[in-house]
Scaffold this active site. Structure first.
Site, PDB file in Angstrom:
ATOM      1  N   GLU A 205      -6.678  -8.355  -9.084  1.00  0.00           N
ATOM      2  CA  GLU A 205      -7.564  -8.236 -10.262  1.00  0.00           C
ATOM      3  C   GLU A 205      -8.732  -9.230 -10.278  1.00  0.00           C
ATOM      4  OE1 GLU A 205      -5.008  -8.360 -13.738  1.00  0.00           O
ATOM      5  OE2 GLU A 205      -3.999  -6.512 -13.194  1.00  0.00           O
TER       6      GLU A 205
ATOM      7  N   ASN B 298      -5.527  -5.834  -4.661  1.00  0.00           N
ATOM      8  CA  ASN B 298      -4.884  -4.962  -5.656  1.00  0.00           C
ATOM      9  C   ASN B 298      -5.628  -5.040  -6.996  1.00  0.00           C
ATOM     10  OD1 ASN B 298      -2.413  -3.354  -6.270  1.00  0.00           O
ATOM     11  ND2 ASN B 298      -1.851  -5.075  -7.620  1.00  0.00           N
TER      12      ASN B 298
ATOM     13  N   HIS C 266      -2.378   2.197 -13.610  1.00  0.00           N
ATOM     14  CA  HIS C 266      -1.826   2.224 -14.968  1.00  0.00           C
ATOM     15  C   HIS C 266      -2.649   3.264 -15.730  1.00  0.00           C
ATOM     16  CE1 HIS C 266       0.868  -1.045 -14.163  1.00  0.00           C
ATOM     17  NE2 HIS C 266      -0.124  -1.776 -13.698  1.00  0.00           N
TER      18      HIS C 266
ATOM     19  N   GLU D  77       1.308   0.386  -8.768  1.00  0.00           N
ATOM     20  CA  GLU D  77       1.917   0.083 -10.078  1.00  0.00           C
ATOM     21  C   GLU D  77       1.849   1.298 -11.001  1.00  0.00           C
ATOM     22  OE1 GLU D  77       0.327  -3.573 -11.773  1.00  0.00           O
ATOM     23  OE2 GLU D  77       0.248  -4.548  -9.819  1.00  0.00           O
TER      24      GLU D  77
ATOM     25  N   ASP E  64       2.057   4.057 -13.566  1.00  0.00           N
ATOM     26  CA  ASP E  64       2.728   4.544 -14.778  1.00  0.00           C
ATOM     27  C   ASP E  64       1.671   5.303 -15.572  1.00  0.00           C
ATOM     28  OD1 ASP E  64       1.330   2.314 -15.936  1.00  0.00           O
ATOM     29  OD2 ASP E  64       3.165   1.140 -16.200  1.00  0.00           O
TER      30      ASP E  64
HETATM   31  C1  XIL Z   1       3.187  -7.271 -15.710  1.00  0.00           C
HETATM   32  C2  XIL Z   1       4.697  -7.273 -15.792  1.00  0.00           C
HETATM   33  O1  XIL Z   1       5.178  -5.962 -15.647  1.00  0.00           O
HETATM   34  C3  XIL Z   1       5.149  -7.852 -17.118  1.00  0.00           C
HETATM   35  O2  XIL Z   1       6.553  -8.007 -17.151  1.00  0.00           O
HETATM   36  C4  XIL Z   1       4.482  -9.207 -17.338  1.00  0.00           C
HETATM   37  O3  XIL Z   1       4.813  -9.690 -18.629  1.00  0.00           O
HETATM   38  C5  XIL Z   1       2.980  -9.122 -17.201  1.00  0.00           C
HETATM   39  O4  XIL Z   1       2.671  -8.565 -15.933  1.00  0.00           O
HETATM   40  N1  XIL Z   1      -1.051  -5.730 -13.309  1.00  0.00           N
HETATM   41  C6  XIL Z   1      -0.276  -6.417 -12.397  1.00  0.00           C
HETATM   42  C7  XIL Z   1       1.138  -6.725 -12.715  1.00  0.00           C
HETATM   43  O5  XIL Z   1      -0.717  -6.664 -11.270  1.00  0.00           O
HETATM   44  O6  XIL Z   1       1.552  -7.933 -12.148  1.00  0.00           O
HETATM   45  C8  XIL Z   1       1.390  -6.716 -14.210  1.00  0.00           C
HETATM   46  O7  XIL Z   1       2.794  -6.859 -14.409  1.00  0.00           O
HETATM   47  C9  XIL Z   1       0.844  -5.468 -14.842  1.00  0.00           C
HETATM   48  C10 XIL Z   1      -0.638  -5.360 -14.628  1.00  0.00           C
END
Ligand code: XIL
Length: 319
Positions: free
Chosen positions: A132, A173, A209, A239, A241
């Site tokens: 990020e 990422n 996401h 990641e 969802d």
């Molecule tokens: C999130 C976790 O799922 C949570 O448990 C934590 O509180 C915050 O981080 N982008 C990412 C992940 O790269 O590491 C994040 O994970 C979600 C967003």
């Protein structure tokens, strides 16, 4: 046995996987589901390998939580995606607010990377080296790393990771880079920057996401994957969802099934899209409701660890 990972592998991919976290590993029904390699051939620690867990104070490294997840993957015969080395968030205040100068912060960052990557050497199929680094408009995000070191912190981090474990595949990422736009272009520029510096980058992680009903189309996602692949890197969905307003309506679930299918089909269509990870597999442990108020129901298993048949089958059949 048939399952999400079995189908992904049959389609020529390396894995279909899930994130997980240490507290969930006391839930035996959950662990049984996570350990089913027909569905999950890969796991990612959702928090256990982040800076605030690993190096709580300068030079003090604690690997217990990361090791717990790494050993579960090993025991199950699952690939491990290691996440993440350099990120502005979940960063201890001794780093964030330390007031270090350029040379000192570079040395702190390299030491963190060298120590952690060496600890997990040979176990990480992928490392998310930098997470990020971008704003939504594709410019660099302000962080202690960027503000102190400048954009060079990114290639410096990749070079340090490559030196510590030459066989791990090294990833940049980020989120909102799943279709063309300023931020995806920014991520492509990061790939070029790392290569120009002479460092190694193997892949780009699309966090994905996503949101029910505004997930990019399959063709938009495929074109975006190809834009990265054309720069000589592979791609993974890291990641995934797809959230909605809760409680989810039946029409939202139908749309969600289609959105999952579009994403899987986009990855399937490009050989260099190597795999997909969902950000945990059950709504019971999803991060979404705690961060996006009023939203959730983002995963293919519900809060009672039951498969959502429509969503699960849509993923299965999209491979
Ligand atoms: C999130 C976790 O799922 C949570 O448990 C934590 O509180 C915050 O981080 N982008 C990412 C992940 O790269 O590491 C994040 O994970 C979600 C967003």
């Amino acid at each position: 046995a048939d399952g999400l990972n079995t189908r992904a592998v049959a389609a020529g991919k390396e894995y279909f996987g899930s994130a997980t976290n240490n507290p969930e590993l006391t839930d035996t029904a959950y662990v049984t589901g996570l350990s089913n390699t027909a569905d999950f051939g890969q796991i990612t620690p959702g928090n256990a390998m982040k800076w605030d867990t690993i190096e709580t104070s300068r030079g003090t490294f604690s690997y217990t939580k990361g090791d717990e997840i790494a050993s579960l993957a090993k025991k199950n015969g699952q690939l491990l995606r290691c996440h993440t080395l350099v990120w502005h968030s979940q960063l201890p205040s001794w780093v964030k607010n330390g007031g270090f100068d350029n040379a000192t912060l570079i040395s702190i960052m390299k030491n963190h990377i060298t120590n952690e990557v060496t600890h997990y050497k040979g176990q990480c199929h992928h490392w998310d080296v930098v997470n990020e680094a971008l704003n939504e408009d594709g410019t660099y995000r302000s962080s202690v790393f960027y503000d102190t070191i400048g954009p060079a912190y990114i290639p410096i981090a990749f070079a340090a990771a490559a030196a510590a474990d030459p066989s791990a595949k090294l990833y940049y990422n980020d989120y909102n880079i799943e279709s063309a736009g300023a931020k995806s272009t920014g991520a492509q520029n990061i790939v070029k920057l790392i290569k120009q510096y002479g460092a190694k980058i193997d892949g780009v992680g699309l966090q994905a996401h996503l949101i029910v009903g505004s997930t990019p189309s399959q063709s938009a996602q495929t074109a975006n994957i190809n834009a990265f692949v054309n720069l000589g890197v592979e791609v993974a969905y890291t990641e995934l969802d797809i959230r909605t307003t809760t409680p989810a309506t039946s029409s939202a679930v139908t749309q969600q099934a289609q959105d999952y299918a579009s994403t899987v089909a986009a990855c399937k269509a490009v050989s260099k899209c190597v795999g997909i990870t969902i950000w945990d597999y059950t709504d019971k442990y999803s991060w979404i409701p705690s961060v996006f108020s009023g939203q959730g129901a983002a995963l293919p298993w519900d809060e009672n660890l039951q498969k959502k048949t429509e969503v699960y089958n849509a993923i299965l059949n999209a491979w």
